[in-house]
Design an enzyme around this catalytic site. Structure first.
Site, PDB file in Angstrom:
ATOM      1  N   LYS A  10      47.051  45.641  41.279  1.00 24.37           N
ATOM      2  CA  LYS A  10      47.029  44.447  41.976  1.00 24.37           C
ATOM      3  C   LYS A  10      46.916  43.175  41.350  1.00 24.37           C
ATOM      4  CE  LYS A  10      43.529  42.375  42.158  1.00 24.37           C
ATOM      5  NZ  LYS A  10      42.410  42.510  43.081  1.00 24.37           N
TER       6      LYS A  10
ATOM      7  N   CYS B 167      40.534  51.733  41.728  1.00 25.90           N
ATOM      8  CA  CYS B 167      40.684  50.659  40.658  1.00 25.90           C
ATOM      9  C   CYS B 167      41.995  50.648  39.912  1.00 25.90           C
ATOM     10  CB  CYS B 167      39.565  50.221  39.775  1.00 25.90           C
ATOM     11  SG  CYS B 167      39.581  49.025  38.542  1.00 25.90           S
TER      12      CYS B 167
ATOM     13  N   GLU C 217      34.464  22.313  32.220  1.00 29.09           N
ATOM     14  CA  GLU C 217      33.533  21.151  31.802  1.00 29.09           C
ATOM     15  C   GLU C 217      33.124  20.432  33.012  1.00 29.09           C
ATOM     16  OE1 GLU C 217      34.785  17.471  29.918  1.00 29.09           O
ATOM     17  OE2 GLU C 217      36.959  18.244  30.173  1.00 29.09           O
TER      18      GLU C 217
ATOM     19  N   CYS D 279      42.289  47.178  41.694  1.00 28.45           N
ATOM     20  CA  CYS D 279      42.122  46.082  40.817  1.00 28.45           C
ATOM     21  C   CYS D 279      43.429  45.916  39.794  1.00 28.45           C
ATOM     22  CB  CYS D 279      40.995  46.344  40.059  1.00 28.45           C
ATOM     23  SG  CYS D 279      39.619  46.965  40.671  1.00 28.45           S
TER      24      CYS D 279
ATOM     25  N   GLU E 128      44.492  38.339  48.593  1.00 28.51           N
ATOM     26  CA  GLU E 128      45.060  38.774  47.440  1.00 28.51           C
ATOM     27  C   GLU E 128      46.617  38.886  47.383  1.00 28.51           C
ATOM     28  OE1 GLU E 128      41.352  39.747  44.782  1.00 28.51           O
ATOM     29  OE2 GLU E 128      42.563  41.610  45.599  1.00 28.51           O
TER      30      GLU E 128
ATOM     31  N   HIS F  60      36.071  19.648  25.878  1.00 30.95           N
ATOM     32  CA  HIS F  60      37.110  18.606  26.690  1.00 30.95           C
ATOM     33  C   HIS F  60      38.615  18.989  25.918  1.00 30.95           C
ATOM     34  CE1 HIS F  60      38.377  15.202  28.914  1.00 30.95           C
ATOM     35  NE2 HIS F  60      38.744  14.452  27.719  1.00 30.95           N
TER      36      HIS F  60
ATOM     37  N   TYR G 208      38.862  39.981  50.929  1.00 29.76           N
ATOM     38  CA  TYR G 208      39.634  40.210  49.484  1.00 29.76           C
ATOM     39  C   TYR G 208      41.127  40.606  49.603  1.00 29.76           C
ATOM     40  CZ  TYR G 208      34.908  40.210  47.122  1.00 29.76           C
ATOM     41  OH  TYR G 208      33.655  40.110  46.727  1.00 29.76           O
TER      42      TYR G 208
HETATM   43  P1  NDP Z   1      36.569  43.064  53.505  1.00 27.29           P
HETATM   44  O1  NDP Z   1      35.622  43.445  54.138  1.00 27.29           O
HETATM   45  O2  NDP Z   1      36.685  42.141  52.234  1.00 27.29           O
HETATM   46  O3  NDP Z   1      37.582  42.124  54.426  1.00 27.29           O
HETATM   47  C1  NDP Z   1      38.013  42.709  55.872  1.00 27.29           C
HETATM   48  C2  NDP Z   1      38.561  41.748  56.843  1.00 27.29           C
HETATM   49  O4  NDP Z   1      39.320  42.449  57.799  1.00 27.29           O
HETATM   50  C3  NDP Z   1      37.548  40.598  57.377  1.00 27.29           C
HETATM   51  O5  NDP Z   1      38.296  39.424  57.380  1.00 27.29           O
HETATM   52  C4  NDP Z   1      37.423  41.208  58.601  1.00 27.29           C
HETATM   53  O6  NDP Z   1      37.047  40.338  59.482  1.00 27.29           O
HETATM   54  C5  NDP Z   1      38.362  41.927  59.017  1.00 27.29           C
HETATM   55  N1  NDP Z   1      38.524  42.890  60.141  1.00 27.29           N
HETATM   56  C6  NDP Z   1      37.565  44.077  59.836  1.00 27.29           C
HETATM   57  N2  NDP Z   1      37.759  45.003  61.042  1.00 27.29           N
HETATM   58  C7  NDP Z   1      38.674  44.335  61.651  1.00 27.29           C
HETATM   59  C8  NDP Z   1      39.457  44.787  62.945  1.00 27.29           C
HETATM   60  N3  NDP Z   1      38.913  45.931  63.573  1.00 27.29           N
HETATM   61  N4  NDP Z   1      40.392  44.099  63.369  1.00 27.29           N
HETATM   62  C9  NDP Z   1      40.513  42.823  62.728  1.00 27.29           C
HETATM   63  N5  NDP Z   1      40.058  42.364  61.829  1.00 27.29           N
HETATM   64  C10 NDP Z   1      39.082  43.213  61.208  1.00 27.29           C
HETATM   65  O7  NDP Z   1      37.755  44.206  53.390  1.00 27.29           O
HETATM   66  P2  NDP Z   1      38.961  44.308  52.318  1.00 27.29           P
HETATM   67  O8  NDP Z   1      39.670  45.671  52.958  1.00 27.29           O
HETATM   68  O9  NDP Z   1      39.677  43.272  52.036  1.00 27.29           O
HETATM   69  O10 NDP Z   1      38.526  44.939  50.816  1.00 27.29           O
HETATM   70  C11 NDP Z   1      37.539  45.833  50.825  1.00 27.29           C
HETATM   71  C12 NDP Z   1      36.241  45.878  49.779  1.00 27.29           C
HETATM   72  O11 NDP Z   1      36.900  46.025  48.434  1.00 27.29           O
HETATM   73  C13 NDP Z   1      35.912  44.319  49.777  1.00 27.29           C
HETATM   74  O12 NDP Z   1      34.787  44.228  50.617  1.00 27.29           O
HETATM   75  C14 NDP Z   1      35.456  44.397  48.056  1.00 27.29           C
HETATM   76  O13 NDP Z   1      34.171  44.932  48.006  1.00 27.29           O
HETATM   77  C15 NDP Z   1      36.392  45.198  47.506  1.00 27.29           C
HETATM   78  N6  NDP Z   1      37.629  44.504  46.943  1.00 27.29           N
HETATM   79  C16 NDP Z   1      37.329  43.790  46.035  1.00 27.29           C
HETATM   80  C17 NDP Z   1      38.185  43.057  45.137  1.00 27.29           C
HETATM   81  C18 NDP Z   1      37.868  42.273  43.968  1.00 27.29           C
HETATM   82  O14 NDP Z   1      36.912  42.338  43.462  1.00 27.29           O
HETATM   83  N7  NDP Z   1      38.742  41.107  43.695  1.00 27.29           N
HETATM   84  C19 NDP Z   1      39.696  43.139  45.528  1.00 27.29           C
HETATM   85  C20 NDP Z   1      39.777  44.009  46.876  1.00 27.29           C
HETATM   86  C21 NDP Z   1      39.012  44.783  47.238  1.00 27.29           C
HETATM   87  P3  NDP Z   1      35.467  39.647  59.813  1.00 27.29           P
HETATM   88  O15 NDP Z   1      35.236  38.927  58.803  1.00 27.29           O
HETATM   89  O16 NDP Z   1      35.674  39.068  61.055  1.00 27.29           O
HETATM   90  O17 NDP Z   1      34.659  40.839  59.850  1.00 27.29           O
END
Ligand code: NDP
Length: 453
Positions: free
Chosen positions: A51, A43, A439, A48, A181, A434, A177
């Site tokens: 980022k 983080c 709101e 976080c 982002e 407002h 996510y």
């Molecule tokens: P996510 O799980 O959110 O997203 C992963 C993405 O990658 C999905 O779109 C998934 O597709 C795709 N994917 C997974 N495996 C493959 C593959 N082999 N080939 C192609 N596409 C693939 O993971 P992130 O890496 O974005 O983030 C990890 C975690 O970190 C989040 O889940 C969250 O918990 C945390 N995080 C939180 C944030 C916040 O609170 N603002 C910011 C950043 C991270 P599909 O949907 O088809 O599986």
């Protein structure tokens, strides 16, 4: 004579590990904590916080464009090196604060890699071996990249924070996510950005209206979306990288980022020697008390693959320390955890999606899409989407979803009401403030008419 060196030894000084160490030390435990990287964890060091600082940078370009209609003349130029240097200075400061906090609490910090050699002994990379009564695994997770030809030319979010220059053309793989982002950050700073996603919509698991709206809105801000596409290979060429897609065709870029999820950091930790069998994807399986299959070894945060969010890890660490060392046992409540995606525009959400709520029982849906007041002047074609998912049987608000400016801030405040069990009638009875976007959540009168109803 105690048979151990520490009452508690924590492996991993991220948000969760540090909180557990400080609270346990406050309860009088003798605490040691090891960190192989920088204190602060994902983080603070590579997640976080940096980022979000970079997301602010990305917002300025749109603000400068909009400012013209408000009477401003702005000559804007962006310098990546300045952003990275200032961001690094702030991360150094936070890293220092975390170390100070541990010292002040009386926890002993060892800035080395640690691994278990049995259920009570931990070997530190500097040659020492320590013995602990309780052990807490808080080692987090790391980016997981699929194996495909040329994957060595791709980077993860970890490396974005140290890119020497703003890439002119970026491909981001995934639509979770991190992908959304950084797509917004790069686009906002001036890169050409293409998101390549294997599915038809981004953000699996989110409410469908959020998924549809965010795809439209990031596209309106200039992010190119290649949904239903997968990367076949990446080839390094003189002028950059060539990304070939399985469905045919490809694109030439300077940087390819894989944001395809994260894997628990358990490799080489010696958990098997301690008697812990790892779960799927290498996570440490734990019970509601964050206790592993070995009674005195606990695990919290991303390494457990429960809910990978900083505030959750912090709470798990706090609950563990109070329970084991403070004689005040409590468990983390995982119901209705608010979450945000800091895309541009951002997303805020808490509670059930319409799809999940419908699977449980009858619901009423209230939804509003509107052009934010600011953009009536700026002319920007951006729409805010707000949605309430309400339990038809008792009026309880089960889900609050928003895409639009300030969504994370608005949803964080509404999260208290949702957690307290507020009903739609409670929302209606609350006086509006407002003129705000928030709101709108209090003035939604018309239910969305279901097709076929
Ligand atoms: P996510 O799980 O959110 O997203 C992963 C993405 O990658 C999905 O779109 C998934 O597709 C795709 N994917 C997974 N495996 C493959 C593959 N082999 N080939 C192609 N596409 C693939 O993971 P992130 O890496 O974005 O983030 C990890 C975690 O970190 C989040 O889940 C969250 O918990 C945390 N995080 C939180 C944030 C916040 O609170 N603002 C910011 C950043 C991270 P599909 O949907 O088809 O599986």
């Amino acid at each position: 004579m105690p048979t151990h060196d520490y009452d508690l030894y924590v492996i991993g000084a991220g948000s969760g590990g540090v909180r557990a160490a400080r609270i346990a030390a406050g309860h009088g435990a003798k605490v040691g904590i090891a960190e192989a990287d920088r204190v602060g964890g994902t983080c603070v060091i590579r997640g976080c916080i940096p980022k979000k600082l970079m997301a602010y940078a990305g917002h300025y370009s749109g603000d400068f464009e909009d400012a013209v209609t408000f009477g401003w003349t702005v000559e804007a130029r962006f310098d990546w090196a300045t952003l990275i240097a200032n961001k690094d200075r702030e991360i150094d400061r936070l890293n220092g604060l975390y170390i100070k906090g541990l010292n002040a609490a009386g926890a002993e910090l060892h800035q080395v890699r640690a691994r278990l050699i049995d259920a009570h002994r931990i070997e530190l990379h500097d040659g020492r071996t320590v013995r602990a009564k309780y052990i807490l695994i808080a080692t987090g997770a790391r980016p997981s990249l699929p194996s495909l030809p040329g994957i060595e030319h791709a980077i993860s979010s970890d490396e974005i924070f140290h890119l020497p220059a703003l890439p002119r053309r970026v491909a981001i793989v995934g639509a979770g996510y991190i992908a959304l982002e950084f797509a917004s950050i790069f686009r906002g700073c001036g890169s050409d950005v293409t998101v390549i996603h294997r599915g038809p919509e981004p953000l699996r698991g989110f409410d469908r209206d959020i998924r549809v709206t965010i795809a439209e809105e990031v596209a309106a801000r200039g992010v190119q979306l290649r949904f239903n596409h997968e990367v076949a290979s990446i080839e390094k060429r003189q002028e950059g990288l060539q990304v070939a897609l399985k469905q045919g065709g490809g694109l030439a870029v300077d940087v390819v980022v894989f944001a395809t999820g994260r894997h628990p950091n358990t490799e080489g930790l010696g958990l098997e020697q301690a008697g812990i069998a790892l779960g799927p994807a290498g996570a440490v399986p734990v019970d509601a008390w964050s206790r592993s299959s070995v009674a005195h070894i606990y695990a919290i945060g991303d390494v457990t693959d429960r809910v990978a969010l900083t505030p959750v890890a912090i709470r798990e660490g706090h609950a563990f320390a109070d329970t084991v060392f403070g004689r005040t046992p409590w468990c983390v409540d995982y119901e209705a955890i608010p979450t945000a995606v800091f895309s541009n525009p951002p997303i805020g959400t808490i509670g059930l999606s319409e799809e999940d709520a419908r699977a449980r029982g009858p619901v009423d849906i209230y939804r509003s899409r509107f052009r934010p007041l600011r953009h009536t002047l700026s002319g920007r074609n951006e729409r805010t989407m707000m949605k309430l998912v309400v339990d038809r049987t008792n009026g309880r608000v089960l889900g609050v979803h928003m895409v639009g400016e300030d969504a994370p801030e608005i949803v964080q405040a509404l999260a208290v009401a949702v957690k307290m069990g507020a009903t739609k009638a409670d929302f209606d009875a609350t006086m509006a403030l407002h003129p705000t976007a928030g709101e709108e959540f209090l003035t939604m009168r018309e239910k969305v008419v279901e097709i076929g109803a």
